[in-house]
Design a protein around this motif. Structure first.
Motif: not given
Length: 489
Positions: A394, A357, A320
């Motif tokens: 996410y 994610m 990320q």
């Protein structure tokens, strides 16, 4: 001065210092050649550990072991040394120390202590089946002897073992039992430990307000009991609780305080969790420079501890941050590696978080859809709270990128339902954001909705949650560009 005279003076000094200066007393007894020195070093080591001076406490325990001549001295000193090694992040050495005294333990209390030591070391090295077997043996011995404090510690440790397995309700049962036993035993330190376990159980259920309250009580109780090691172990989780209250600056401050305390105490596990708190804060703030330096240190700690279930967490947080730094290809590769590692070591503990994610980072539609499907399936079984929070949040972003408004709404409603028993400001923001962005994607955003989206984006920005604010502000800019301008007079 003759040796015997010097020894007599050291003995007199030891008596003069007494129990109030345990460390000095032990050193003087040692220099006096007094057979009481080994036991005195154990007392000194315990006091140093309680004050958070772990490295020095281990030195004293090791010196006590060098002087110990009888099993009844060797076993308690070995147990203490093993737990100090755990505190210092060397679980394999601790495991060896505990195994050395398995055959020397006498009586139910010592047997339970040795088995608890083995279980604690195996937990950190992620040998969860071995740890569970050791806890069972420890609890049987504690119950045989009627040792309530040991029973509390067994229930607390079992709750900790159930946590990464995603057995949320069982985890809560064990920690509540540990607290009840600690209160019966009237042990302030065990009450503090049990409150920390209760906070973990609330966290596992997604009840972040209750987790924060339990952590505050835990830290207060630990300070009152002089149990610095308990405070250090539990402080890092305060950062995650505060981030769910939309207090990102406070979360970052708490994580940094926890990191420094853990570093001072050489508690690798606590340092690792504090670093995760700092990385999450940097992700939310879209501040990769603040978060990326922590990735390498986190990987180093994982290797030192052998706690491989945290490796995927390190990588996906790093992914990320790399994406925020403008390196999307590297971020996608790191996300794929995190998914692979998670399958090997941490699916129950971290699968939903990693799949969510990762899905938001990849530009491969088939990969994205596969990860979203797998994450959804994992949440249909009992799963830790962070999997629900991170996956849904996410998955909403991944669905926005794919142009799937209905999926955004579905994930938003599922997230709201998950925290229905105890809502929190972060989830409220994520859900409102998702529903408004889904309306914008469908072309159904009314003027009132645009006003709400603008207010929500500004609120996220003020709180420092730039990653959440970004998509909202981008949609508003697009809408302004697309709206017809008033005709000139």
């Amino acid at each position: 001065m003759p040796v015997c005279a010097a020894q007599r003076l050291h003995a007199l000094a030891a008596d003069w210092y007494g129990e109030s200066e345990a460390d000095l007393r032990a050193q003087h007894l040692d220099r006096a050649g007094d057979p009481r020195a080994a036991a005195a070093y154990r007392v000194a080591s315990e006091r140093l550990r309680a004050s958070g001076r772990i490295a020095l406490a281990l030195q004293r325990a090791r010196r006590g072991l060098e002087l110990a001549r009888e099993g009844e001295q060797v076993v308690p000193l070995s147990l203490l040394a093993g737990h100090l090694m755990l505190d210092l992040g060397v679980p394999h050495e601790a495991l060896s120390r505990f195994r050395d005294v398995v055959g020397l333990a006498r009586g139910d209390a010592q047997i339970a202590e040795v088995e608890l030591g083995l279980a604690s070391a195996m937990r950190i090295t992620d040998d969860l089946p071995g740890a569970e077997q050791a806890v069972q043996r420890a609890q049987a011995a504690a119950e045989r002897g009627g040792h309530i404090e040991l029973e509390s510690r067994c229930r607390h440790l079992r709750g900790n073992l159930l946590f990464p397995l995603g057995r949320v309700d069982d985890c809560m049962v064990e920690h509540r039992a540990a607290l009840a036993l600690a209160e019966r035993a009237q042990s302030p330190e065990l009450v503090a430990r049990a409150l920390g376990g209760l906070a973990d159980a609330f966290y596992a259920q997604g009840r972040m307000r209750s987790a924060r309250d339990a952590l505050e009580r835990c830290i207060g109780a630990a300070r009152a009991a002089g149990a610095a090691s308990v405070e250090i172990a539990n402080r890092p989780m305060m950062a995650f609780a505060e981030s769910c209250m939309l207090q990102l600056d406070r979360a970052r401050e708490l994580a940094e305080q926890a990191r420094l305390l853990a570093l001072q105490a050489r508690n690798g596990r606590a340092e690792l969790i504090a670093l995760h708190g700092l990385m999450v804060a940097a992700i939310e703030a879209e501040d990769p420079e603040a978060g990326l330096p922590h990735v390498a240190r986190s990987q180093q700690i994982v290797a030192e501890l052998g706690a491989w279930r945290f490796e995927a967490e390190n990588l996906v947080f790093g992914a990320q941050l790399e994406h925020a730094a403008g390196r999307p290809d590297l971020a996608a590769r790191m996300a794929r590696e995190a998914v692979s590692l998670c399958r090997d070591h941490a699916m129950a503990y971290l699968g939903g978080l990693v799949f969510g994610m990762g899905a938001a980072l990849t530009d491969d539609p088939s990969e994205r859809d596969s990860w979203l499907e797998k994450g959804d399936a994992l949440l249909s079984a009992p799963s830790l709270g962070h999997n629900h929070l991170f996956f849904r949040r996410y998955a909403i972003d991944a669905s926005l990128k794919a142009g799937r408004a209905a999926e955004m709404r579905r994930h938003a409603h599922a997230l709201r339902a998950f925290v229905a028993a105890e809502p929190n400001p972060f989830v409220d923001l994520v859900v409102q954001r998702a529903l408004l962005l889904a309306d914008a994607l469908d072309g159904r955003l009314e003027p009132a909705g645009r006003a709400d989206l603008s207010q929500l984006g500004e609120r996220a920005l003020r709180a420092g949650y730039r990653q959440l604010a970004g998509a909202m502000l981008a949609v508003l800019q697009q809408e302004r560009r697309a709206s017809p301008r008033p005709a000139a007079d």
